[in-house]
Design a protein around this motif. Structure first.
Motif, mmCIF file in Angstrom:
data_model
loop_
_atom_site.group_PDB
_atom_site.id
_atom_site.type_symbol
_atom_site.label_atom_id
_atom_site.label_comp_id
_atom_site.label_asym_id
_atom_site.label_seq_id
_atom_site.Cartn_x
_atom_site.Cartn_y
_atom_site.Cartn_z
ATOM 1 N N TRP A 26 0.831 -1.206 0.000
ATOM 2 C CA TRP A 26 0.000 0.000 0.000
ATOM 3 C C TRP A 26 0.863 1.253 0.000
ATOM 4 O O TRP A 26 0.625 2.189 -0.766
ATOM 5 C CB TRP A 26 -0.918 0.028 1.223
ATOM 6 N N PHE A 39 2.502 0.761 -12.466
ATOM 7 C CA PHE A 39 1.769 -0.407 -12.959
ATOM 8 C C PHE A 39 2.187 -1.639 -12.162
ATOM 9 O O PHE A 39 1.355 -2.411 -11.674
ATOM 10 C CB PHE A 39 2.080 -0.566 -14.454
ATOM 11 N N ALA A 55 0.947 -1.336 -8.564
ATOM 12 C CA ALA A 55 -0.493 -1.602 -8.485
ATOM 13 C C ALA A 55 -0.748 -3.104 -8.565
ATOM 14 O O ALA A 55 -1.553 -3.660 -7.816
ATOM 15 C CB ALA A 55 -1.219 -0.897 -9.621
ATOM 16 N N PHE A 56 -0.025 -3.767 -9.465
ATOM 17 C CA PHE A 56 -0.143 -5.227 -9.578
ATOM 18 C C PHE A 56 0.236 -5.895 -8.266
ATOM 19 O O PHE A 56 -0.480 -6.780 -7.773
ATOM 20 C CB PHE A 56 0.761 -5.713 -10.710
ATOM 21 N N PHE A 113 -2.810 -5.121 -5.653
ATOM 22 C CA PHE A 113 -4.189 -5.565 -5.824
ATOM 23 C C PHE A 113 -4.322 -7.056 -6.071
ATOM 24 O O PHE A 113 -5.392 -7.613 -5.894
ATOM 25 C CB PHE A 113 -4.867 -4.777 -6.940
ATOM 26 N N ARG A 114 -3.236 -7.711 -6.474
ATOM 27 C CA ARG A 114 -3.330 -9.156 -6.644
ATOM 28 C C ARG A 114 -3.512 -9.854 -5.297
ATOM 29 O O ARG A 114 -3.832 -11.043 -5.257
ATOM 30 C CB ARG A 114 -2.094 -9.685 -7.357
ATOM 31 N N TYR A 160 -5.786 -9.121 -3.267
ATOM 32 C CA TYR A 160 -7.192 -9.027 -2.870
ATOM 33 C C TYR A 160 -8.073 -10.024 -3.616
ATOM 34 O O TYR A 160 -7.729 -10.478 -4.703
ATOM 35 C CB TYR A 160 -7.691 -7.601 -3.077
ATOM 36 N N SER A 161 -9.210 -10.310 -3.008
ATOM 37 C CA SER A 161 -10.154 -11.282 -3.563
ATOM 38 C C SER A 161 -10.746 -10.784 -4.875
ATOM 39 O O SER A 161 -11.032 -9.591 -5.013
ATOM 40 C CB SER A 161 -11.274 -11.494 -2.548
ATOM 41 N N PRO A 162 -10.953 -11.660 -5.852
ATOM 42 C CA PRO A 162 -11.516 -11.222 -7.121
ATOM 43 C C PRO A 162 -13.017 -10.971 -7.052
ATOM 44 O O PRO A 162 -13.585 -10.413 -7.983
ATOM 45 C CB PRO A 162 -11.207 -12.375 -8.073
ATOM 46 N N ASN A 163 -13.670 -11.362 -5.984
ATOM 47 C CA ASN A 163 -15.123 -11.230 -5.938
ATOM 48 C C ASN A 163 -15.609 -10.158 -4.971
ATOM 49 O O ASN A 163 -16.548 -9.432 -5.264
ATOM 50 C CB ASN A 163 -15.760 -12.568 -5.569
ATOM 51 N N LEU A 188 -12.107 -5.169 -1.649
ATOM 52 C CA LEU A 188 -11.100 -4.971 -0.600
ATOM 53 C C LEU A 188 -11.122 -6.062 0.469
ATOM 54 O O LEU A 188 -10.882 -5.796 1.644
ATOM 55 C CB LEU A 188 -11.211 -3.580 0.032
ATOM 56 N N LYS A 242 -7.375 -12.126 0.051
ATOM 57 C CA LYS A 242 -7.435 -13.538 -0.309
ATOM 58 C C LYS A 242 -6.703 -14.402 0.697
ATOM 59 O O LYS A 242 -5.710 -13.973 1.272
ATOM 60 C CB LYS A 242 -6.725 -13.726 -1.652
ATOM 61 N N THR A 259 -4.367 -17.461 0.673
ATOM 62 C CA THR A 259 -3.633 -18.429 -0.157
ATOM 63 C C THR A 259 -2.415 -18.920 0.610
ATOM 64 O O THR A 259 -1.780 -18.152 1.309
ATOM 65 C CB THR A 259 -3.152 -17.804 -1.478
#
Lengths: 181, 181
Positions: free
Chosen positions: B91, B160, B163-164, B167-168, B170-173, B176, B179, B181
């Motif tokens: 962040w 870029f 940011a990748f 945000f990777r 975080y959950s895709p659904n 905020l 995830k 894993t």
């Protein structure tokens, strides 16, 4: 769906503020007698202000298009797009957002810079200041630039959302590997 | 680890190009006789160029710090940071990157705008052009601005990547939601 609604709201605000900025800039004009001549000053006298009008209208149009996409998704798909086509769309949105925010930001900075020169003048180059003569004109331009700056901040938040939309689709461990969920 | 190496490479290039731009701008000077006076022109005569020097040195320093962070991570942790502390760091990097890239981009646009005025002059405001008198000075400034523009593009790629990186995680659904894993 919350994220789509947030994006729609941000884009709506950005569109409105960009239109306001463009109109403030476009319709700003003042006429004054200077010595013997009547001189009319418009946004066309400063190239950066002219560029700002086009950039603000362009950005407003772009945000309107994106807003209609958001509304379309909210009303029709309820977020149930296929993962694959969603990913391509997320890439397009992310890249377009980046281009638009950088362009508007650059145009706005250039306009601020040129306006500051008009306000302060520049002794070294024998450039005289003009804002003491066209006060109302200058205040309105100041308002337009402030609005455009607010709109740029809104767009920056929007790119944050679109970056989130894109990269959360990828695996947290491997570079640019799509997640299976 | 590939992503850390990519980031390190991008930041190294950005640092070098920023330093080059700042030096080209900082040490640019030309002296000429105009009518009866000898006049020396430096980067201090144009406020935007002065701001560009500070912005470029600042951005170079920031990238150097981030570069040392990348090297530290590559050599010590081999990417095995705890997820929680990694997220906070991601962040911070993302937000700082955004601030730095927007600031340098804005300063560069302002410098381009002011330099264009010096090249073309402005008839409406009785501002005379100066670049026909200080040709070498103007070409060197052009080089500095070009370098700064290249460095900004490199920084855009870096944001870029950051940011990748963020945000990777975080959950895709859910919005905020982190995830597991």
């Amino acid at each position: 769906m919350d994220i789509l609604k947030t994006e729609a709201l941000l884009r709506l605000c950005a569109t409105l503020v960009f239109v306001l900025a463009a109109c403030l800039d476009r319709f700003d004009t003042q006429t004054k007698f200077i010595i013997f001549l009547e001189r009319k000053i418009t946004f066309k006298d400063l190239k950066a202000l002219q560029a700002l009008v086009y950039a603000a209208f362009g950005a407003a149009g772009y945000n309107l298009l994106q807003l209609s996409r958001c509304i379309f998704f909210i009303s029709c798909f309820h977020g149930n797009l296929s993962k694959r086509s969603y990913r391509y769309l997320a890439w397009v949105c992310y890249l377009l957002d980046q281009v638009v925010v950088y362009l508007t930001f650059a145009t706005n900075s250039a306009a601020i810079e040129q306006s500051m020169l008009v306000v302060t003048g520049m002794k070294e180059f024998q450039w005289t200041k003009w804002c003491n003569k066209y006060t109302r004109f200058c205040f309105q331009i100041g308002g337009a630039i402030f609005c455009c700056y607010v709109a740029c901040c809104l767009m920056a938040f929007t790119t944050f959302v679109s970056a989130f939309n894109l990269f959360r689709l990828y695996s947290p461990n491997k570079f640019l590997r799509v997640k299976n969920t």
